[in-house]
Design a protein around this motif. Structure first.
Motif, mmCIF file in Angstrom:
data_model
loop_
_atom_site.group_PDB
_atom_site.id
_atom_site.type_symbol
_atom_site.label_atom_id
_atom_site.label_comp_id
_atom_site.label_asym_id
_atom_site.label_seq_id
_atom_site.Cartn_x
_atom_site.Cartn_y
_atom_site.Cartn_z
ATOM 1 N N VAL A 1 -80.008 18.313 85.438
ATOM 2 C CA VAL A 1 -80.681 19.723 85.523
ATOM 3 C C VAL A 1 -79.377 20.524 84.980
ATOM 4 O O VAL A 1 -78.540 20.295 85.493
ATOM 5 C CB VAL A 1 -81.271 20.174 86.688
ATOM 6 C CG1 VAL A 1 -81.743 21.427 86.837
ATOM 7 C CG2 VAL A 1 -82.401 19.197 87.194
ATOM 8 N N LEU B 1 -78.983 24.956 83.718
ATOM 9 C CA LEU B 1 -79.299 26.136 83.690
ATOM 10 C C LEU B 1 -80.126 26.500 84.681
ATOM 11 O O LEU B 1 -81.115 27.498 84.400
ATOM 12 C CB LEU B 1 -79.916 26.573 82.185
ATOM 13 C CG LEU B 1 -78.956 26.564 80.993
ATOM 14 C CD1 LEU B 1 -79.666 26.616 79.871
ATOM 15 C CD2 LEU B 1 -77.829 27.399 81.178
ATOM 16 N N GLY B 2 -79.966 26.340 85.872
ATOM 17 C CA GLY B 2 -80.874 26.619 87.075
ATOM 18 C C GLY B 2 -81.843 26.027 87.044
ATOM 19 O O GLY B 2 -82.984 26.478 87.522
ATOM 20 N N GLY B 3 -82.324 24.797 86.641
ATOM 21 C CA GLY B 3 -83.494 24.180 86.383
ATOM 22 C C GLY B 3 -84.284 24.521 85.001
ATOM 23 O O GLY B 3 -85.390 23.812 84.938
ATOM 24 N N ARG B 4 -83.837 25.333 84.522
ATOM 25 C CA ARG B 4 -84.598 25.527 83.047
ATOM 26 C C ARG B 4 -84.526 24.472 81.877
ATOM 27 O O ARG B 4 -85.376 24.595 81.226
ATOM 28 C CB ARG B 4 -83.993 27.002 82.368
ATOM 29 C CG ARG B 4 -84.365 28.346 83.299
ATOM 30 C CD ARG B 4 -83.668 29.407 82.519
ATOM 31 N NE ARG B 4 -83.972 30.646 83.317
ATOM 32 C CZ ARG B 4 -83.069 31.393 84.064
ATOM 33 N NH1 ARG B 4 -81.922 30.897 83.919
ATOM 34 N NH2 ARG B 4 -83.475 32.294 84.772
ATOM 35 N N PHE B 5 -83.647 23.805 82.029
ATOM 36 C CA PHE B 5 -83.453 22.654 81.205
ATOM 37 C C PHE B 5 -83.208 21.370 82.031
ATOM 38 O O PHE B 5 -82.212 21.289 82.629
ATOM 39 C CB PHE B 5 -82.224 23.048 80.225
ATOM 40 C CG PHE B 5 -81.963 21.745 79.174
ATOM 41 C CD1 PHE B 5 -82.690 21.911 77.813
ATOM 42 C CD2 PHE B 5 -81.307 20.716 79.278
ATOM 43 C CE1 PHE B 5 -82.497 20.846 76.871
ATOM 44 C CE2 PHE B 5 -80.962 19.797 78.450
ATOM 45 C CZ PHE B 5 -81.823 19.981 77.281
ATOM 46 N N SER B 6 -84.267 20.555 81.889
ATOM 47 C CA SER B 6 -84.032 19.425 82.669
ATOM 48 C C SER B 6 -84.412 18.330 81.939
ATOM 49 O O SER B 6 -84.937 18.359 80.933
ATOM 50 C CB SER B 6 -85.078 19.161 84.107
ATOM 51 O OG SER B 6 -86.428 19.259 83.404
#
Length: 75
Positions: A55, A57-62
């Motif tokens: 994960v 960018l804080g969950g924006r890109f997983s």
């Protein structure tokens, strides 16, 4: 690290486009091997170094196994 294959492809594209502006007509045949080397590096990096899950960018890109396979498919 998770976006490294995309960055390799983008940097290679910029190198090829910039070289196309500088290089004369006879030497433009060298641009295709440069592009293929960049794609090969991105695929090799994906297969060897890149993790299968993560994960960013804080969950924006997983990244999971399905996303990893699609990354290989589109490269």
């Amino acid at each position: 690290m998770l976006m490294a294959p995309e960055l390799i492809v983008v940097i290679t594209a910029f190198v090829v486009l910039f070289a196309d502006l500088i290089v004369d007509e006879r030497r433009r045949v060298l641009l295709a091997p440069i592009a293929l080397i960049g794609l090969g590096l991105a695929i090799a990096f994906t297969l060897t170094v890149m993790p299968h899950e993560g994960v960013m960018l804080g969950g924006r890109f997983s990244l999971d196994v399905v996303a990893w396979w699609f990354k290989l498919l589109f490269l």
